[in-house]
Design a protein around this motif. Sequence first.
Motif, PDB file in Angstrom:
ATOM      1  N   GLU A  86      58.042  71.522  67.145  1.00 52.95           N
ATOM      2  CA  GLU A  86      57.610  70.397  66.308  1.00 52.95           C
ATOM      3  C   GLU A  86      56.564  70.918  65.334  1.00 52.95           C
ATOM      4  O   GLU A  86      55.710  71.714  65.708  1.00 52.95           O
ATOM      5  N   THR A 110      56.994  65.922  58.749  1.00 53.95           N
ATOM      6  CA  THR A 110      57.148  66.283  60.159  1.00 53.95           C
ATOM      7  C   THR A 110      58.496  66.959  60.341  1.00 53.95           C
ATOM      8  O   THR A 110      59.458  66.583  59.680  1.00 53.95           O
ATOM      9  N   ILE A 111      58.565  67.931  61.228  1.00 57.65           N
ATOM     10  CA  ILE A 111      59.842  68.551  61.571  1.00 57.65           C
ATOM     11  C   ILE A 111      59.969  68.599  63.085  1.00 57.65           C
ATOM     12  O   ILE A 111      59.022  68.960  63.782  1.00 57.65           O
ATOM     13  N   TRP A 112      61.145  68.228  63.569  1.00 54.28           N
ATOM     14  CA  TRP A 112      61.448  68.348  65.000  1.00 54.28           C
ATOM     15  C   TRP A 112      62.728  69.155  65.144  1.00 54.28           C
ATOM     16  O   TRP A 112      63.765  68.791  64.589  1.00 54.28           O
TER      17      TRP A 112
END
Lengths: 399, 399, 399, 399
Positions: A245, A252-254
């Motif tokens: 994450e 945001t990146i997941w």
Amino acid sequence: MADHRVTMLGTGLIGLFYTQTLHGGRGRDRVHVVYSRSAERADAFARENGVPNTSTDLEEAVAHPETDVVVVGLPNHLHEQAIELCARHGKAVLCTKPLARNAGEAKRILDTVEDAGVFAGYLEDLVYTPKTLKAVQAVRSGQIGAVTWARSRETHPGPHSAWFWDRERAGGGAIVDLGCHCIEIIRSFMGKGNRPLAVFAWADTLVHPIDAEDNAVCLVRFESGALGQFEVSWTFRGGMDLRDEVAGTHGTIWLNHFLRTGFEMFSAGGGGGYVAEKAETSAGWLFPVGDEVSELGYADMFNDMFAAIDGGTEPQETFYDGYVVNSIMDACYASAKAGTWAPIELEWRGGTTPRIATTPERYEGQVVIKREILPDGRHKLILKDEKSGDFSDRIVAAG
Amino acid sequence: MADHRVTMLGTGLIGLFYTQTLHGGRGRDRVHVVYSRSAERADAFARENGVPNTSTDLEEAVAHPETDVVVVGLPNHLHEQAIELCARHGKAVLCTKPLARNAGEAKRILDTVEDAGVFAGYLEDLVYTPKTLKAVQAVRSGQIGAVTWARSRETHPGPHSAWFWDRERAGGGAIVDLGCHCIEIIRSFMGKGNRPLAVFAWADTLVHPIDAEDNAVCLVRFESGALGQFEVSWTFRGGMDLRDEVAGTHGTIWLNHFLRTGFEMFSAGGGGGYVAEKAETSAGWLFPVGDEVSELGYADMFNDMFAAIDGGTEPQETFYDGYVVNSIMDACYASAKAGTWAPIELEWRGGTTPRIATTPERYEGQVVIKREILPDGRHKLILKDEKSGDFSDRIVAAG
Amino acid sequence: MADHRVTMLGTGLIGLFYTQTLHGGRGRDRVHVVYSRSAERADAFARENGVPNTSTDLEEAVAHPETDVVVVGLPNHLHEQAIELCARHGKAVLCTKPLARNAGEAKRILDTVEDAGVFAGYLEDLVYTPKTLKAVQAVRSGQIGAVTWARSRETHPGPHSAWFWDRERAGGGAIVDLGCHCIEIIRSFMGKGNRPLAVFAWADTLVHPIDAEDNAVCLVRFESGALGQFEVSWTFRGGMDLRDEVAGTHGTIWLNHFLRTGFEMFSAGGGGGYVAEKAETSAGWLFPVGDEVSELGYADMFNDMFAAIDGGTEPQETFYDGYVVNSIMDACYASAKAGTWAPIELEWRGGTTPRIATTPERYEGQVVIKREILPDGRHKLILKDEKSGDFSDRIVAAG
Amino acid sequence: MADHRVTMLGTGLIGLFYTQTLHGGRGRDRVHVVYSRSAERADAFARENGVPNTSTDLEEAVAHPETDVVVVGLPNHLHEQAIELCARHGKAVLCTKPLARNAGEAKRILDTVEDAGVFAGYLEDLVYTPKTLKAVQAVRSGQIGAVTWARSRETHPGPHSAWFWDRERAGGGAIVDLGCHCIEIIRSFMGKGNRPLAVFAWADTLVHPIDAEDNAVCLVRFESGALGQFEVSWTFRGGMDLRDEVAGTHGTIWLNHFLRTGFEMFSAGGGGGYVAEKAETSAGWLFPVGDEVSELGYADMFNDMFAAIDGGTEPQETFYDGYVVNSIMDACYASAKAGTWAPIELEWRGGTTPRIATTPERYEGQVVIKREILPDGRHKLILKDEKSGDFSDRIVAAG
């Protein structure tokens, strides 16, 4: 593009994955020599993977006149000796992760290849997964703003070969086995030039009857102010959990690399069959991965390595990166023992990085702390008066 | 079951959520008096929510002869005064989270209600979400074995009222606002009798022009050896991220309360409309929550509180729990400042908990460290010879 | 708000869910009489659910002087008789789904309650799930434009009581058991005034040794041009699969009510315990639902019913809706037999709905069929010349 | 393994994807000649992709003496002519999907290559995605039992080149553009030897001002009794939706190829950048795909094609498969027009497949229709008495 012939050192799971990657598809590069201490294992490996030559003599394998690249897929305590031989024989060397058991060993290895002037690539596959490559590119292009925090998690029920569990041969426990991946993933998102300053680590042996840690959580402070965080475990139940994450000032990146990738299967049992690396069952809800060697980054990693050899450039992951990783892991062990932040001691080559900075919006002379959409469509502003330091609410029309 | 008449102190977002919960459905309990410093806000609130009486006098509102329960939905710095009034007038009191700004204040509040002998419930909604209640039950029934680690994450782009951002009135920043939820979620999974021993915290102000921390990561060591971990942020982008993870010796639990609950919507825009608390946009891919007050635990929380009042029992969340939470948060701030583990200082009422223990499987006199299924169906054992400390691999037939 | 006393007819799973819903939380309404053919089952049910009175005489139960509402939770072939008794005794009646075994029976039931002038509500729970209520609201507010297609899927390994499997008592197989839910879900998204015109159905008995269909796929054409589609199965493996999808001219909605709701658990086994309705295992990866009666819509359904009784209004789901559902299911069976579209024959009360219409964007006098963002950021237009009918590509700058 | 030199016919998106796939990684095969009607486009393509030769003469490109394989990446109406040239010049030919505009054209193409004896491969990429390959393997190994139903869904906001929208050049609308993928995916799960017997189709033009259908839902009945179902749309909003579901007597498979693959990103905007094929926005929640050409099957498809050429075997997807696909699509159009099942007319080469059969469990002489686990752990059996046809419930202890 040249065709390369490879000496593969080691016939364990990692040697197998590497060889399957090189021999898969329409690749121009082939494993030409395989080395194992055991003639039986070398022969079996050669037969199953179509490798024409075997050896039980490490130097003979490295020095084989028909190979130009050596891949080190041996247990950690054997890396230094193998890489010395590569340097001595002028071979390009690609070494599996971690580079060494500690920063001192890593530094000697780094000096060895730099003194010899041979090509040296660090086989940290998980920064080469297609998802990670694209996510790093998104971060660099500014899509999530300045990175404030990155989490990397790698947990599973424990490694598959005896030597991993032996602190002497491995150099440590779950931190060395899994944390080395997490650290490079975090560095890739933070920027390789963003200096890691200090580490805080908790590590414990909660479940397995071993000396090394089977669980750890570590925090890494970077020069920009951002925090890296990683969790590693050899006691996770449910398969192999590989998730990252990243939080930024504008996004945001997941990423989920293994247990939730869009492939879900329920089986009442029957039919047997392999599900995925470190899967625990073959019935019930299962979460296979389409193409493991590709999804885990092996394919893009070797592409980058051979392209760098051919082009006379540096690969994305170098032995210097491996040395940085070992330095951070050493700090983790020091911190876990001391219970405080431990400084990361290393020869830094990466320059300096400024502190994260943002310019707040202003409204009627005050600083806008936050703008929120209310259920009725109006906007609610939180304002800060810079002189008095007071905070107030203000409801305004949208836009 | 008795019907209760409630005095609601406060007309902010939390007072509104509480009132909507009580008045929703077929409930037998009603808000009968609403208090606000501002007559205008009290009147508007009463009108919109069908509340028959208003007051701008705190004591008058508390002491109203027709109500038997007071709900404190005021900013943190006003809790102590309001609860003292409840104790003085013998009213059952339900206080929003956090109980106080620090452990000292919390302890005085706890002593006040215990000395007065009034019912006191701590309105920590997120341990009452239907998912959390069922997950805690699964843990207690042994479905995931002994808990080794729990992570609770609560992040969003920042709170909705000015006072939250003011360290003096709130008692702190993101740790006090969000960490109080995380701590009780973690304690619920660890077991309330499992003593929290020490805390390590990282906290920083990375984005907003404020004094309080807008990001923090905290570790909590429990007596059983298990680790709690929480991440809080006022700079997360993408909505409100409420996720919990629990790892046990025999299983794993993952909960997602907000952004991925099985409701996904893409809108090219148009139609407007409220999406969810702290949602950032009304176009693109959106992730609404079906019934926010129910999914966030408000409904089950009030059910438990009134059932406890009616039954003369303790609710699931007491003022003692609120005091424990404040004690842990105090330790967080101490640790963040010192950069080391900070002990948690509190009057412990919970007994002792033994260390996590597992009995390893044995095979031919050796300890089985791990049993793994190979692609070909056979099992691979990692064995440890307890005398020599040596590790070895063994391939055996399935079963 | 009045307090209601309820006669519950039936002690099966549905009667239990209804009673748990009414008695859960702080509800003001109570089951006061329970009826079962078997005195033993009636007594056990009364004891376990705190119901003060029992009866094995249907009319006595319906006519009980202290109840004002009757809930029909009986097998399908007993609905008509029970509802006649309610009408005769002037009781408000709430009937479980489906209303009847076929449209003829449903029409007689509808006429009976309308002639008697009693309140009649159709207990179709799945249109009342919190997700569905919010999604329908989003559609009505225009967030996804005009609905073009809706899919509802309800599948599981088969129902839990013998009578469901008996075509005579149930009126059919999976279409009657599960399709009735799907049809109302689809109608809710299409708009209740959007007339269903014709049905195409495939139905087969693929797995179970029964006469009724255990699998079916049905298409419903609506007056607006939109298509409804539902899939029902008694042979699905993996639990209960309840998913809906809606496509509109400006957006999309995906709902998952059961197997993927943000609650994921892996258990190596042990601890036992109930997972969820129709779950197949208690080990491996499990997907429990937080609060089943709430997530499945029972709570909001009864709230709507009692609010309608109290307010003298119509509930969201009426016996007329139940009659429409039966008419559509009759058409499904007719179509499955004939292999062609079958018209839906019913007394339509809903008015007319115009065809879906969109006004295309224009560019330099041509119709813009599509605007796509290219990897390099420019826009690609597909244009149609209305005179010639020719299509062409045009690359233009962004915006 | 031989190195192949390829003539690429066409410089559109598909030609670009094909070339990037061949030139990506460490592949030994290269595009050596590229053909376009437009010299400008051919030159640009050659320059950007490192192709040494260009041609604007179709036959010259096909007949180029240094290439041994021709890839047809042209609009549908040009396939027949190009393939005739390949046959005439004895070149191995790989043709993009669909093979032709209708079954008649497809049959002539099939006869042409079979008469000439040239290698012919059908470039249906989506049956080669890593997920699909592994899922088909799981089905074949029996992990989900006998397949009863398969759904394939391919929808997006519409194709990217003008000729797709022109029914004359394309041969149809969304069914021809997208349904061809779905049909082969369904056939792969059903088994290629499982004869498709008849089709039912609904097709309509709901949104775009065109003659061809922009939405369709089609059902395909197979000889085993199983049902295939596909949904295609040019009006879907939210990106490209590629999902498959397979139900079997003992399991279930769900595949998601595009919008939910474990890569989730929120961006407040900024940084720009390409997200994924047919993505609609570059802000908000985005769902990129790691490596599109790999995830969409292009890499494994070409690997299979060249391996088959080298090995003198048949590829997984042949021109016969392409002909079957066109035959099914012809039946779709016939059915949509007639409103009834349309038989699939084709020269069948695949043998016969028996009806799905299961042997039910028995309990005390009766057939067990279902075994369900109750909340209290006991098992509930639904039994059928074969003589009387009566159904009954029985509660028994677990196991």
